[in-house]
Structure formats: structure tokens, C-alpha cells
Design an enzyme around this catalytic site. Structure first.
Site, short mmCIF file in Angstrom:
data_model
loop_
_atom_site.label_atom_id
_atom_site.label_comp_id
_atom_site.label_asym_id
_atom_site.label_seq_id
_atom_site.Cartn_x
_atom_site.Cartn_y
_atom_site.Cartn_z
N ASN A 9 12.65 -3.60 -33.59
CA ASN A 9 13.08 -4.58 -34.59
C ASN A 9 12.98 -3.93 -35.97
O ASN A 9 11.88 -3.74 -36.48
CB ASN A 9 12.17 -5.82 -34.49
N LYS A 11 13.86 -5.15 -38.70
CA LYS A 11 13.68 -6.16 -39.77
C LYS A 11 14.65 -5.86 -40.92
O LYS A 11 15.75 -5.36 -40.67
CB LYS A 11 12.21 -6.22 -40.22
N HIS A 93 11.40 -15.13 -34.11
CA HIS A 93 10.41 -14.21 -34.69
C HIS A 93 9.54 -14.97 -35.69
O HIS A 93 10.03 -15.84 -36.41
CB HIS A 93 11.12 -13.03 -35.38
N GLU A 95 8.44 -14.21 -38.49
CA GLU A 95 8.89 -14.15 -39.89
C GLU A 95 9.94 -15.22 -40.16
O GLU A 95 10.01 -15.77 -41.27
CB GLU A 95 9.38 -12.73 -40.21
N GLU A 163 3.81 -11.86 -29.88
CA GLU A 163 3.48 -11.15 -31.12
C GLU A 163 2.48 -11.96 -31.94
O GLU A 163 2.88 -12.86 -32.70
CB GLU A 163 4.75 -10.93 -31.96
N GLY A 169 2.50 -5.84 -38.57
CA GLY A 169 2.57 -5.09 -39.83
C GLY A 169 1.23 -4.86 -40.50
O GLY A 169 1.16 -4.49 -41.66
N SER A 209 1.90 -4.08 -34.49
CA SER A 209 1.24 -2.79 -34.77
C SER A 209 1.21 -1.84 -33.57
O SER A 209 0.27 -1.06 -33.42
CB SER A 209 -0.17 -3.01 -35.33
P1 13P Z 1 5.05 -4.09 -36.46
O1 13P Z 1 5.26 -3.20 -35.25
O2 13P Z 1 5.56 -3.46 -37.73
O3 13P Z 1 3.66 -4.61 -36.54
O4 13P Z 1 6.01 -5.38 -36.24
C1 13P Z 1 5.98 -6.04 -35.03
C2 13P Z 1 7.11 -7.00 -35.00
O5 13P Z 1 7.10 -8.01 -35.71
C3 13P Z 1 8.25 -6.71 -34.12
O6 13P Z 1 9.12 -7.79 -34.02
#
Ligand code: 13P
Length: 246
Positions: A9, A11, A93, A95, A163, A169, A209
Site C-alpha cells: 500500500n 498510500k 483502511h 486512514e 492492521e 507507521g 510496521s
Molecule cells: P506501515 O507498513 O507503513 O506501518 O503501514 C501499514 C499499512 O497501513 C498498510 O496498509
């Protein structure tokens, strides 16, 4: 067994140049052939990615709207994705749930429309730190999934991504025990609320992560069937995560 699945992803990251670089790195890398790989660049770069990426690796949108066409400024439809050879979408997701305020019902509706249109769906779920500390993790995750189960009976084109928000992150990966516990609970829930077949066949990915350092231990867990990778999917180390089982 379930085919190992690794999603990337991106983002809201990347440019024409960096995405071409990532794609050409993936094109020439030696990837474990038993792994299903799907990358999700920003919508603006979906076509560019599909055009340059080799066959055998699929492309996902990071989101899709639940209407077929019309006056929905800024949105993209399932048909438009399919027209562009985009075969998957992420949905739900954290976010989008948190920052864009998408609720369970909206995520479920979009999942239904995407599946009906023939897309695969990487359905994300996960708890906040506050919810974990209040021992609500399993409740939160299963109620996010239940909204989808109420609308969708066929889970054969759904991949679940667990997640935990506190791990996204942050560099603070869930322990193998924490992840395995939730994955097993999700599989249990699938068995009770969807079907024995869905419990057996649905891939449950871990995200938050994931790195080339922690992926091998996580991949050994019986109910972890792959990863949804954020930050590390933009780096050459993504290949090591795809190859976690080697
Ligand atoms: P990170 O791997 O940057 O922690 O993000 C995970 C994520 O949200 C994947 O959709």
C-alpha cells in the site's frame, strides 16, 4: 493450504519517477513464485503502474466508490478500475475510517459493490491503542467484519488485512503472539458467522510496521497468510518481505 499474499500500500506517496523505479525493481526481482503480489499506488498512477508492471503481479486501487457512474466529484467506480485492468481494491483502511470518517456500513457497501463488479477486495480492520487497552480488540475487529458479512455471503474474493492502528507507521510492530491471537479469533469468527469454507480459505494478512526484519517470524504463525505493507513497500526491501518464507 492458503496461498501467501503480500500487498503493497503506497498510500499518498510516490511520483511518476519513483513509481516507475519501484515497478522496474519488482519486474526484475526474483520473487517467490508461490506468493500472490498486489501493489496499490495512488489512483493517479494506477494506469502507469499497470502499463509498466509485469504480468503476474496485480494492481489494486486504495479505494473505490459504491456508485456505477455520475455526479460524484473525485470518486472512481468499479467499472473504471476494471476498464483499466485494475483487479483489486483496498477497502476500509484505518486512514480512511479515521481521517475520512468512513463508517462500517459505507465500507461494507463498497465491498459489496466491488465484489459484485468482480474486483478482489483487501478488507482492512483493526483497533486503536485505546480499544486494545480496554480489551476491545476482538469486538472491534469482528464488528467491522460483521458489517461486511451482513451484505456479502461469498468471501472467496475477500482478503482480510488485520492492521492494528497503533502499529501503522509507528515502527511498533505487533508481537507474533498478538498478531496470531487476533488472526485466530478472526478465523474463528469466519467459521461461526460466514462458513467453514471461508474460515479455511480466507487469507488473513497482518499489516503495521512490517519490515524485512520482522516478516519471517510473523510469516511462521499458522494464521498469518501474508502482509499488507505500507512504508516498506516503497523500498527495495519489499522484495525480502514478499520472499519471507524462503
Ligand atoms: P506501515 O507498513 O507503513 O506501518 O503501514 C501499514 C499499512 O497501513 C498498510 O496498509
Amino acid at each position: 493450504g492458503r496461498q501467501f499474499f503480500v500487498g503493497g500500500n503506497f498510500k499518498m506517496n510516490g511520483s511518476v519517477k519513483t513509481i516507475k523505479d519501484i515497478v522496474s525493481h519488482l519486474n526484475s526481482a526474483k520473487l517467490d513464485e508461490s506468493v500472490e503480489v498486489v501493489i496499490a499506488p495512488p489512483a493517479l498512477y494506477l494506469l502507469l503502474t499497470r502499463e509498466h508492471l509485469r504480468q503476474g503481479i496485480e494492481v489494486a486501487a486504495q479505494n473505490v466508490f459504491d456508485k456505477p457512474n455520475g455526479a460524484f466529484t473525485g470518486e472512481i467506480s468499479v467499472e473504471q478500475l476494471k476498464d483499466s485492468n485494475i483487479t483489486w481494491t483496498l477497502l476500509g483502511h484505518s486512514e480512511r475510517r479515521v481521517i475520512l470518517q468512513e463508517d462500517d456500513a459505507f465500507v461494507a457497501n463498497k465491498t459489496k459493490v466491488a465484489l459484485d463488479g468482480g474486483l478482489g477486495v483487501i478488507l482492512c480492520c483493526g483497533e486503536s491503542l485505546e480499544q486494545r487497552e480496554a480489551n476491545k480488540t476482538i469486538d472491534v475487529v469482528t464488528s467491522q467484519l460483521k458489517a461486511v458479512a451482513d451484505k456479502c455471503k461469498d468471501w472467496s474474493k475477500i482478503v482480510i488485512a488485520y492492521e492494528p492502528i497503533w502499529a501503522i507507521g509507528t515502527g511498533k510492530v505487533a508481537t507474533t503472539e498478538q498478531a496470531q491471537e487476533v488472526h485466530a479469533a478472526i478465523r474463528d469468527w469466519l467459521k461461526k458467522e460466514v462458513s467453514g469454507e471461508a474460515a479455511e480459505k480466507t487469507r488473513i494478512l497482518y499489516g503495521g510496521s512490517v519490515s524485512e526484519k520482522n516478516c519471517k517470524e510473523l510469516a511462521k504463525q499458522p494464521d498469518i497468510d501474508g502482509f499488507l505493507v505500507g512504508g516498506a513497500s516503497l523500498k527495495p526491501a519489499f522484495v525480502d518481505i514478499i520472499n519471507a518464507n524462503q
